[in-house]
Scaffold this motif. Structure first.
Motif, mmCIF file in Angstrom:
data_model
loop_
_atom_site.group_PDB
_atom_site.id
_atom_site.type_symbol
_atom_site.label_atom_id
_atom_site.label_comp_id
_atom_site.label_asym_id
_atom_site.label_seq_id
_atom_site.Cartn_x
_atom_site.Cartn_y
_atom_site.Cartn_z
ATOM 1 N N PRO A 114 -7.703 6.937 -1.651
ATOM 2 C CA PRO A 114 -6.191 7.187 -2.615
ATOM 3 C C PRO A 114 -4.647 6.449 -2.336
ATOM 4 O O PRO A 114 -4.252 6.648 -3.044
ATOM 5 C CB PRO A 114 -5.913 7.923 -1.530
ATOM 6 C CG PRO A 114 -6.739 8.259 -0.129
ATOM 7 C CD PRO A 114 -7.617 6.943 -0.380
ATOM 8 N N SER A 115 -5.373 5.154 -2.577
ATOM 9 C CA SER A 115 -4.023 4.007 -1.937
ATOM 10 C C SER A 115 -4.019 3.373 -2.658
ATOM 11 O O SER A 115 -4.699 2.639 -3.638
ATOM 12 C CB SER A 115 -4.361 3.392 -0.165
ATOM 13 O OG SER A 115 -3.307 2.214 -0.384
ATOM 14 N N LEU A 116 -2.635 3.089 -3.053
ATOM 15 C CA LEU A 116 -2.235 2.229 -4.711
ATOM 16 C C LEU A 116 -2.035 1.121 -3.792
ATOM 17 O O LEU A 116 -1.054 1.292 -3.084
ATOM 18 C CB LEU A 116 -1.289 2.771 -5.039
ATOM 19 C CG LEU A 116 0.357 2.232 -6.377
ATOM 20 C CD1 LEU A 116 -1.043 1.373 -7.652
ATOM 21 C CD2 LEU A 116 0.803 2.607 -6.768
ATOM 22 N N VAL A 133 0.132 5.380 0.458
ATOM 23 C CA VAL A 133 -1.154 6.182 0.348
ATOM 24 C C VAL A 133 -0.759 7.383 0.347
ATOM 25 O O VAL A 133 0.162 8.083 1.813
ATOM 26 C CB VAL A 133 -1.459 5.781 2.073
ATOM 27 C CG1 VAL A 133 -2.737 6.527 1.768
ATOM 28 C CG2 VAL A 133 -1.659 4.169 2.076
ATOM 29 N N VAL A 177 3.237 7.240 -5.501
ATOM 30 C CA VAL A 177 1.257 7.841 -6.118
ATOM 31 C C VAL A 177 2.224 9.351 -5.612
ATOM 32 O O VAL A 177 2.547 9.501 -5.245
ATOM 33 C CB VAL A 177 0.351 7.404 -4.798
ATOM 34 C CG1 VAL A 177 -0.824 8.150 -5.078
ATOM 35 C CG2 VAL A 177 -0.107 6.156 -4.791
ATOM 36 N N HIS A 215 0.820 -0.752 0.495
ATOM 37 C CA HIS A 215 -0.260 0.188 0.561
ATOM 38 C C HIS A 215 0.790 1.153 -0.024
ATOM 39 O O HIS A 215 1.690 1.579 0.741
ATOM 40 C CB HIS A 215 -1.168 0.260 1.168
ATOM 41 C CG HIS A 215 -1.651 -1.473 1.260
ATOM 42 N ND1 HIS A 215 -3.615 -0.495 1.159
ATOM 43 C CD2 HIS A 215 -1.852 -2.561 1.129
ATOM 44 C CE1 HIS A 215 -3.927 -1.937 0.943
ATOM 45 N NE2 HIS A 215 -3.194 -2.984 1.684
ATOM 46 N N PRO A 237 -5.018 3.714 -7.258
ATOM 47 C CA PRO A 237 -5.835 5.240 -6.619
ATOM 48 C C PRO A 237 -6.902 5.454 -7.223
ATOM 49 O O PRO A 237 -6.876 6.573 -7.936
ATOM 50 C CB PRO A 237 -4.596 5.766 -5.810
ATOM 51 C CG PRO A 237 -3.761 5.936 -6.940
ATOM 52 C CD PRO A 237 -3.911 4.492 -8.078
ATOM 53 N N TRP A 292 -11.095 11.871 -2.632
ATOM 54 C CA TRP A 292 -9.686 10.794 -2.381
ATOM 55 C C TRP A 292 -10.873 9.685 -1.300
ATOM 56 O O TRP A 292 -10.438 9.657 -0.179
ATOM 57 C CB TRP A 292 -8.537 11.502 -1.800
ATOM 58 C CG TRP A 292 -8.211 12.454 -2.262
ATOM 59 C CD1 TRP A 292 -8.745 13.120 -3.121
ATOM 60 C CD2 TRP A 292 -6.727 12.547 -2.192
ATOM 61 N NE1 TRP A 292 -7.499 13.883 -4.386
ATOM 62 C CE2 TRP A 292 -6.018 13.633 -3.417
ATOM 63 C CE3 TRP A 292 -5.859 12.505 -1.420
ATOM 64 C CZ2 TRP A 292 -5.659 14.305 -3.449
ATOM 65 C CZ3 TRP A 292 -4.572 13.032 -1.623
ATOM 66 C CH2 TRP A 292 -3.917 14.206 -2.317
#
Length: 457
Positions: A445-447, A212, A398, A210, A279, A442
């Motif tokens: 928003p986490s990849l 973020v 990100v 993750h 995200p 958002w």
């Protein structure tokens, strides 16, 4: 490449490691390094070759990673160099060490310098009294088909998995969490890259990595602000820009995000596959990059030498308005951008990088292809012809905003017009002051990256 090495604390003790050399005919060297499996999955080898003794001229220097990926030889790391020419009577002066914290990979006057902490051992010597045939790779009886793929510090065969991580844990032997302010990044994203501890922004959970993005103001001191404060990343900084003070419209990066880089792994040519969930949120975008090992960003044109594993919004930088530079599936790109559920699920992204062309693939659908010849010719119009045959590292992050990624005419799904112009000196400030519009979007928003794999051609 220059290697800057700093001693660890005096109480640290260098682990016991032994080296078995195989000087090869007609040229080459294999060094099998025995190290406790609990100590490291790789070590570094540093050596110099002398003609007869250490008082004579150095014939050649060697440096590289010895990786514990040599099948059939238990508990050993293998360093390989098949370019050096060795003779009986030569002397190898060497040392091996395990890196702790990587600090930087800087480039100045086209000379790269890699810095890290380690316990430094004394030099040892090896007298070459005999030359050997090269040991079969990866194990006796295995047929190794030649490949154009190259990996720093090891030999590979066609079809080999040369890098893989399923993110069951965060492996510090594979990844470095970057900490720097990307002021020299040509896209000028409105972020700083940090490794937060109290509220982590880079972590592994449920088998996924993750990354973020968060608001920088939440991590400033009470008397600081984005528009008037200062940011100093201190000794943990990993690249050039480590501090910044807000001045006028040039505010602090409004977003603190994360970036990981594959260190020490670097390669040339191969197939990169990533399964990830992107995200969700206005002005956020993921960056899956292959960055040159010894050259980061040194100017506005240098971005053209960075290979992007995914580029949904703008295809290839600097040539996105010229269809003559590449073949693309615009219908697929439009479908992905307009499908509101696309980023709610995991998808597989793939880059096929060969000496002749690059291809970008999503869920087995080819959506962009360009030959190296065509790509270089297009980029030549911008006064810059990058090299696409150098060693590259994986880099995941990100980013937010910036002055390249989003066209000025873009409108969000909620109907908001982009609040800054890419040529505006106040771009970051206008982005920040518009947060009441973009922050509520958002929602995720986490990849999230499920796995990454690199295969030799």
């Amino acid at each position: 490449m220059l290697i800057a090495i700093a001693d660890c604390q005096i109480e640290d003790v260098a682990p016991d490691m032994t080296v078995e050399f195989r000087p090869l005919r007609p040229k080459g060297l294999q060094a099998f390094i025995t190290a406790d499996r609990k100590v490291a999955e790789f070590v570094f080898f540093d050596g110099e070759i002398y003609q007869t003794d250490k008082s004579t001229k150095i014939v050649s220097s060697m440096f590289g990673a010895a990786v514990r990926q040599y099948k059939g030889i238990d508990n050993k790391c293998l360093y390989e160099n098949y370019d050096v020419v060795l003779e009986v009577g030569m002397i190898i002066q060497y040392r091996v060490y395990i890196p702790n914290v990587f600090h930087d990979l800087n480039v100045k006057n086209e000379q790269a310098t890699l810095s890290f902490n380690t316990v430094i051992s004394d030099y040892s010597t090896f007298d070459i009294t005999e030359l050997f045939d090269r040991l079969p790779f990866p194990s006796p009886g295995h047929f190794c088909k030649e490949t154009v793929t190259k990996v720093v510090g090891k030999q590979v065969c066609a079809g080999d998995v040369i890098f893989e991580d399923n993110f069951d844990t965060f492996r510090t032997d594979l990844w470095q969490i970057e900490q720097y302010i990307p002021t020299d990044h040509p896209e000028n994203p409105f972020v700083s890259y940090q490794s937060l501890t109290a509220d982590p922004n880079v972590f592994v959970r449920n088998g996924s990595l993750h990354i973020v993005p968060k608001l920088q103001e939440d991590f400033l001191e009470i008397n600081q602000s984005i528009e008037t404060g200062s940011l100093d990343l201190g000794d943990g900084c990993t690249r050039r820009q480590c501090s910044k003070t807000a001045f006028g419209p040039d505010i602090l990066p409004p977003i603190v995000s994360g970036q990981v880089t594959s260190l020490p792994f670097a390669f040339t040519y191969g197939i990169v596959t990533i399964r990830a969930k992107l995200p969700r949120g206005d002005w956020l975008y993921p960056e899956f990059l292959l960055e040159p090992l010894t050259k980061k960003y040194v100017g506005d044109k240098e971005l053209a030498s960075v290979l992007k594993i995914i580029e949904i919004i703008t295809s290839i930088q600097f040539i996105r308005n010229s269809n003559a530079c590449y073949e693309s599936r615009d219908d697929l790109i439009r479908r992905i951008m307009r499908d509101e559920h696309w980023r709610e699920e995991f998808h597989e992204y793939e880059l096929r990088w060969t000496p002749d062309e690059i291809e970008l693939i999503m869920d087995n659908d080819l959506y962009l292809r360009s030959t190296m010849r065509t790509l270089k010719q297009c980029l030549k119009d911008f006064g810059f012809v990058p090299s696409f045959n150098e060693y590259r590292q994986l880099s995941f992050s990100v980013a937010a905003g910036g002055t390249v990624e989003f066209p000025d005419s873009i409108v969000t799904d909620a109907g908001y017009v982009k609040p800054w112009r890419n040529t505006d000196a106040k771009a970051s400030l206008k982005f920040w002051r518009n947060k009441d519009e973009w922050l509520p979007t958002w929602t995720a928003p986490s990849l999230e990256i499920d796995y990454v794999k690199v295969v030799a051609l």
